[in-house]
Design an enzyme around this catalytic site. Sequence first.
Site, short mmCIF file in Angstrom:
data_model
loop_
_atom_site.label_atom_id
_atom_site.label_comp_id
_atom_site.label_asym_id
_atom_site.label_seq_id
_atom_site.Cartn_x
_atom_site.Cartn_y
_atom_site.Cartn_z
N LYS A 132 51.86 33.86 21.61
CA LYS A 132 51.35 32.54 22.00
C LYS A 132 51.94 31.43 21.14
O LYS A 132 52.25 30.37 21.64
CB LYS A 132 49.81 32.51 21.90
N LYS A 171 45.72 34.42 32.69
CA LYS A 171 45.08 33.19 33.12
C LYS A 171 46.05 32.02 33.02
O LYS A 171 46.06 31.14 33.86
CB LYS A 171 43.86 32.87 32.24
N LYS A 207 51.93 41.03 32.08
CA LYS A 207 50.54 41.22 32.55
C LYS A 207 50.05 40.00 33.32
O LYS A 207 50.53 38.88 33.11
CB LYS A 207 49.62 41.53 31.37
#
Length: 332
Positions: free
Chosen positions: A111, A196, A193
């Site tokens: 991230k 969101k 994956k």
Amino acid sequence: MKRVFSGIQPTGNIHLGNYLGAVKNWVDAQDKKENFFCIVDLHSLTVPQDPDELRFQTRALAAMLLACGIDPDKSTLFIQSHVKAHAEGAWLLNCVTPLGWLQRMTQFKDKSAKQESVLTGLLTYPILMAGDIIFYDADEVPVGDDQKQHVELTRDIAQSFNGRFSQPFFTIPKPIIPVVGARVMGLDGPAAKMSKSSADKRGHAIRLLDEPKEIMRSFKRAVTDSGREIIFSDAPEKAGVNNLLGIYKAVTGKNKEDVIADFANARGYGDLKVGVAEVVIDMLAPIRAKYGQLMEDPAELDRLLAIGATQANAVAQPKVDEMKRIMGLVVP
Ligand code: TYM
């Protein structure tokens, strides 16, 4: 009775990965355990959020979890920031956790690499998560595969605290990762994956609130391979087909042989995609309807969340107070 704790961020776009990797398993095991399910709004602040949107999504996620089958008579459902022990206790854990442990976290590395300016909270996020779990003395933490490393760090933090203050103060929790659905991949590229943050990208995710037509469209566009074989396989080129079969298996609860038998007469991947879309559409229809009803009664939603917060607070605050005492603070 085993105590379960798990959490989910209210960052919108709850998707099929969240459902099959976590929420469905929370619901299915609800009768057998003592459960705490937390909408982790403090975690969402680790990346910039629009305040009104975050407020809306927090309530919307509560409605969605109830619509998915979380039963307030069987489980404590609450908003993390309503229970002050989470933020307070996280500071205490900050002061006993080595920096290197946090810098090693895969999710932090991924991230932070994507952002120009990284907030401190993104680094210390796993400490907040560890507190969520250990302030409740949870035995089990049902999560998708991507959270396993954070639960392992939680164990390390708990063990190190117990060792340092020489008493078995925190229960050491176990990650519970589902056999199927632990890692639902993006439909637009099965190497990553379903997430969101990419859920608004066309064809990436199935969001629980998507209309049936949209769900069908996303599945029909799903990336597969140039072959025709409908088999479970770990081969990288079969990742798309494997993902579709995994979703079908998790949704229907069938074993691998029966799943393959269902597609024995398929004329190609087109039939597979439609077959998977149909079971997902059927599964989500009642959830969407229930969600709509719950969102029409915000007062009832707030009432349920207030009860949840009271129940959670009764467990977590005394634990954090005791922790303060152990660490040498004067507790009034
Ligand atoms: P979050 O909000 O990203 O995801 C919620 C749950 O969904 C699972 N999940 C998936 N499972 C399968 N396939 C996917 N593609 C997929 N994407 C997400 C996650 O593994 C998770 O179980 N840090 C956590 C929230 C948290 C928490 C906690 C969890 C905070 N405190 C304490 C357990 C215990 C998170 O961001 O989850």
